[in-house]
Scaffold this active site. Structure first.
Site, PDB file in Angstrom:
ATOM      1  N   CYS A   1       0.938  -1.150   0.093  1.00 48.42           N
ATOM      2  CA  CYS A   1      -0.082  -0.021   0.073  1.00 48.42           C
ATOM      3  C   CYS A   1       0.876   1.351   0.091  1.00 48.42           C
ATOM      4  O   CYS A   1       1.990   1.315  -0.297  1.00 48.42           O
ATOM      5  CB  CYS A   1      -1.186   0.048   1.017  1.00 48.42           C
ATOM      6  SG  CYS A   1      -0.292   0.012   2.762  1.00 48.42           S
TER       7      CYS A   1
ATOM      8  N   ASN B   1       2.271   1.354   4.173  1.00 48.04           N
ATOM      9  CA  ASN B   1       2.532   0.061   5.077  1.00 48.04           C
ATOM     10  C   ASN B   1       2.449   0.289   6.429  1.00 48.04           C
ATOM     11  O   ASN B   1       2.907  -0.539   7.400  1.00 48.04           O
ATOM     12  CB  ASN B   1       4.195  -0.208   4.751  1.00 48.04           C
ATOM     13  CG  ASN B   1       4.121  -1.810   5.119  1.00 48.04           C
ATOM     14  OD1 ASN B   1       5.577  -2.036   5.433  1.00 48.04           O
ATOM     15  ND2 ASN B   1       3.298  -2.647   5.225  1.00 48.04           N
TER      16      ASN B   1
ATOM     17  N   CYS C   1      -1.403   0.726   7.358  1.00 49.08           N
ATOM     18  CA  CYS C   1      -2.853   0.707   7.500  1.00 49.08           C
ATOM     19  C   CYS C   1      -3.280  -0.585   6.888  1.00 49.08           C
ATOM     20  O   CYS C   1      -3.672  -1.864   7.438  1.00 49.08           O
ATOM     21  CB  CYS C   1      -3.649   1.787   7.157  1.00 49.08           C
ATOM     22  SG  CYS C   1      -3.174   3.431   7.943  1.00 49.08           S
ATOM     23  N   ARG C   2      -3.350  -0.735   5.577  1.00 51.31           N
ATOM     24  CA  ARG C   2      -3.750  -1.501   4.478  1.00 51.31           C
ATOM     25  C   ARG C   2      -3.135  -2.828   4.546  1.00 51.31           C
ATOM     26  O   ARG C   2      -3.497  -4.169   4.759  1.00 51.31           O
ATOM     27  CB  ARG C   2      -4.399  -1.049   3.246  1.00 51.31           C
ATOM     28  CG  ARG C   2      -5.489  -0.084   3.263  1.00 51.31           C
ATOM     29  CD  ARG C   2      -5.503   0.740   1.955  1.00 51.31           C
ATOM     30  NE  ARG C   2      -4.557   1.578   1.749  1.00 51.31           N
ATOM     31  CZ  ARG C   2      -4.399   2.179   0.855  1.00 51.31           C
ATOM     32  NH1 ARG C   2      -5.117   2.324  -0.208  1.00 51.31           N
ATOM     33  NH2 ARG C   2      -3.284   3.104   0.771  1.00 51.31           N
ATOM     34  N   SER C   3      -1.780  -2.783   4.009  1.00 54.02           N
ATOM     35  CA  SER C   3      -0.915  -3.884   3.770  1.00 54.02           C
ATOM     36  C   SER C   3      -0.640  -4.872   4.947  1.00 54.02           C
ATOM     37  O   SER C   3      -0.584  -5.921   4.837  1.00 54.02           O
ATOM     38  CB  SER C   3       0.314  -3.459   2.892  1.00 54.02           C
ATOM     39  OG  SER C   3       1.119  -2.676   3.380  1.00 54.02           O
TER      40      SER C   3
ATOM     41  N   ASP D   1      -8.032   3.994   1.063  1.00 52.67           N
ATOM     42  CA  ASP D   1      -7.284   4.438   2.050  1.00 52.67           C
ATOM     43  C   ASP D   1      -7.949   4.795   3.507  1.00 52.67           C
ATOM     44  O   ASP D   1      -8.695   5.801   3.056  1.00 52.67           O
ATOM     45  CB  ASP D   1      -6.142   5.651   1.329  1.00 52.67           C
ATOM     46  CG  ASP D   1      -5.207   6.141   2.344  1.00 52.67           C
ATOM     47  OD1 ASP D   1      -5.265   5.679   3.482  1.00 52.67           O
ATOM     48  OD2 ASP D   1      -4.371   6.919   2.052  1.00 52.67           O
TER      49      ASP D   1
END
Ligand code: 4NP
Length: 152
Positions: free
Chosen positions: A9, A12, A14-16, A121
């Protein structure tokens, strides 16, 4: 066959990290840990060395997944050699990865690719955004495992 999978993301944090943790859990539930090497990284460097965002740690914990020991790192040139599959969380990340040297990389893909859908995001939003990310990375992770194991 060993599958090497990198989730990417922007930050690195939040999402990934959540995608990494959820995919580890999916792979482990399938009893396939020995066949996978799994990591995550960000296209940006702002958060390098930091643990995941507390909101990602919390949503993972609510689903009995511990991602608190992960630390953010930036994507490097070596990642394009080391990982057979590089999974972007959204189309901006995918474009950034292509610019970074992965344009010819066959294993570079969007997490949710049929039809193409971004994992939004959640950084500047509220907690609902993190639950939405969780659901999307779970769906995407389950499809990804099917894709990779169908290929053998
Ligand atoms: P991520 O979220 O890409 O899912 O880790 C973000 C984290 C930090 C920032 C943007 C997105 N930031 O601008 O610092």
């Amino acid at each position: 066959m060993l599958h090497t999978v990198l989730f990417v993301c922007l930050g690195n944090i939040c999402r990934s990290p959540l995608a990494e943790g959820v995919f580890r859990s999916i792979v482990s539930e399938a009893g396939l840990e020995d066949r996978f090497e799994i990591d995550s990284a960000g296209t940006g460097a702002w958060h390098v060395g930091n643990p995941p965002d507390p909101r990602s740690i919390e949503i993972a914990a609510q689903h009995r997944i511990d991602i608190s020991s992960q630390r953010a790192r930036q994507v490097s040139a070596g990642d394009f050699r080391r990982f057979e599959t590089i999974v972007a969380m959204d189309r901006d990340n995918l474009a950034a990865l292509k610019r970074l040297g992965g344009a010819g990389s066959t294993g570079l893909r969007l997490l949710l690719n049929t039809p193409p859908q971004d994992v939004p995001d959640p950084y500047y939003g509220g907690p609902d955004g993190f639950e939405q990310v969780y659901q999307l990375v779970r769906t995407g992770g389950e499809r990804l495992l099917q894709d990779l194991t169908a290929r053998v």
